[in-house]
Design a protein around this motif. Structure first.
Motif, mmCIF file in Angstrom:
data_model
loop_
_atom_site.group_PDB
_atom_site.id
_atom_site.type_symbol
_atom_site.label_atom_id
_atom_site.label_comp_id
_atom_site.label_asym_id
_atom_site.label_seq_id
_atom_site.Cartn_x
_atom_site.Cartn_y
_atom_site.Cartn_z
ATOM 1 N N ALA A 13 0.793 -1.390 0.018
ATOM 2 C CA ALA A 13 -0.037 0.005 -0.057
ATOM 3 C C ALA A 13 0.868 1.318 -0.059
ATOM 4 C CB ALA A 13 -0.873 0.054 1.297
ATOM 5 N N LEU A 14 2.107 1.306 0.705
ATOM 6 C CA LEU A 14 2.495 2.644 0.912
ATOM 7 C C LEU A 14 3.938 2.718 -0.060
ATOM 8 C CD1 LEU A 14 2.848 2.937 4.762
ATOM 9 C CD2 LEU A 14 1.151 4.136 3.269
ATOM 10 N N PRO A 15 4.015 3.641 -1.023
ATOM 11 C CA PRO A 15 5.353 3.881 -1.666
ATOM 12 C C PRO A 15 6.294 4.176 -0.707
ATOM 13 C CG PRO A 15 3.771 5.776 -1.667
ATOM 14 C CD PRO A 15 3.201 4.540 -1.224
ATOM 15 N N THR A 16 7.521 3.853 -0.936
ATOM 16 C CA THR A 16 8.681 4.100 -0.148
ATOM 17 C C THR A 16 9.595 4.822 -0.866
ATOM 18 O OG1 THR A 16 10.121 2.111 -0.563
ATOM 19 C CG2 THR A 16 8.342 1.946 1.104
ATOM 20 N N SER A 17 10.938 5.255 -0.597
ATOM 21 C CA SER A 17 11.768 5.873 -1.399
ATOM 22 C C SER A 17 12.443 5.132 -2.347
ATOM 23 C CB SER A 17 13.009 6.436 -0.276
ATOM 24 O OG SER A 17 13.499 5.158 0.212
ATOM 25 N N ASP A 18 12.313 3.675 -2.366
ATOM 26 C CA ASP A 18 12.803 2.983 -3.525
ATOM 27 C C ASP A 18 12.092 1.916 -4.053
ATOM 28 O OD1 ASP A 18 12.604 1.441 -1.137
ATOM 29 O OD2 ASP A 18 14.739 0.460 -1.481
ATOM 30 N N ARG A 19 10.760 2.006 -3.735
ATOM 31 C CA ARG A 19 9.716 1.060 -4.241
ATOM 32 C C ARG A 19 8.439 2.046 -4.507
ATOM 33 N NH1 ARG A 19 11.025 -4.399 -4.096
ATOM 34 N NH2 ARG A 19 12.720 -4.995 -3.065
ATOM 35 N N TYR A 20 7.897 1.797 -5.551
ATOM 36 C CA TYR A 20 6.507 2.466 -5.995
ATOM 37 C C TYR A 20 5.566 1.024 -5.533
ATOM 38 C CZ TYR A 20 8.494 6.460 -8.059
ATOM 39 O OH TYR A 20 9.362 7.593 -8.465
#
Length: 304
Positions: A13-20
């Motif tokens: 559910a949540l995007p991160t700095s290295d994964r969409y």
């Protein structure tokens, strides 16, 4: 390249700095299919140098935001780029209702037409087909109606051997008939073996996409023997109760599905943001099924 898969987004559910969030682009015989469209998908398409004009079909597995929030932006960009070809979106029937006010408010002057193909979620169904590719939806088990997709190359025709053309002085109609499976009779009145006439084609390739779903063994007959399977693995098995409660799968459970379905290669994604280190997912899955990898954004898988 017969089939290639590019991972545009691999997180839950949540995007991160290295994964969409979830999105993939699949190229089958130069047909480009977008699978899910999480936030940031068009940025990832740019980053991976995908030609926007080649995307004519988008497949949406279910209507959770992390799988559709990138859609209206991409639709708008298609229009700004002067698209004229029809765009077909395969999704739950509610999507066109949800998109209608956005389309009317933000992109009322689109230069192209959008068609919606309403999916069903109780039984497998062919949702797209042309002379080279067939796409089938399969039911998954999640908190909202959800389906996976299987992309299959159609059986390939054999190639005629050049020496056979010279040896038997084959005409064009005879070559066509032989490639279509008809028996060829030589000058001696005896049938000529296929091995003396043809180079047999390679096995058609297949890819299955399964996200999001709880551990759901009903899919096994549908995905048996596919060459490449993407399966969600939101949690490690120590949180199997949470996975069941939220209708997700653990890495171990995904590996069991792959093993029992005799999959060629398993790739895991849709990881929960609670895990900073993803390697335990790989260890857990490999204990059950050896040919497995964890996906990363911008990773490309090629099948020959």
């Amino acid at each position: 390249m017969a089939l290639s898969l590019t991972i545009l987004g691999s997180n839950s559910a949540l995007p991160t700095s290295d994964r969409y969030p979830t999105a993939q682009i699949l190229n089958v015989s130069e047909r480009f299919f977008l699978i899910d469209c999480g936030e940031g998908t068009q940025m990832q398409l740019r980053r991976n140098k995908v030609n926007f004009s080649k995307i004519n079909h988008i497949f949406i597995s279910h209507l959770h935001g992390d799988h559709v929030f990138g859609l209206i932006g991409l639709i708008s960009t298609f229009g700004l780029l002067g698209r004229r070809k029809v765009l077909t979106i395969h999704a739950h029937q509610d999507l066109k209702v949800l998109l209608k006010p956005h389309l009317e408010y933000f992109v009322a002057d689109l230069p192209y037409r959008i068609e919606f193909n309403d999916l069903t979620f109780d039984e497998p169904r062919v949702v797209y087909e042309d002379k080279k590719v067939m796409v089938e939806s399969i039911p998954l088990s999640h908190r909202v109606p959800t389906c996976g997709f299987i992309f299959k190359e159609k059986p390939l025709q054999p190639n005629i051997q050049k020496q056979a053309i010279e040896r038997f002085k084959l005409t064009v109609p005879e070559i066509v008939a032989i490639k279509n499976g008809e028996e060829f009779i030589g000058v001696d009145g005896l049938p000529v073996k296929r091995s003396e006439l043809l180079h047999e084609p390679r096995k058609p390739l297949s890819y299955a996409f399964c996200s999001d779903t709880r551990y759901y063994r009903r899919i096994i007959p549908f995905i048996t023997n596919v060459d490449l399977l993407y399966h969600e693995a939101t949690f490690l098995h120590e949180l199997k109760d949470l996975a069941k409660r939220t209708s997700h799968t653990t890495a171990k459970q995904a590996a069991i599905i792959a093993k029992d379905a005799n999959i060629g290669k398993l790739i895991l994604g849709h990881f929960s943001s609670r895990y900073k280190d993803k390697m335990p997912f790989l260890s857990e899955a490999k204990a059950v099924f050896d040919n497995v990898e964890l996906v990363s954004d911008n990773q490309v898988y090629h099948l020959e």
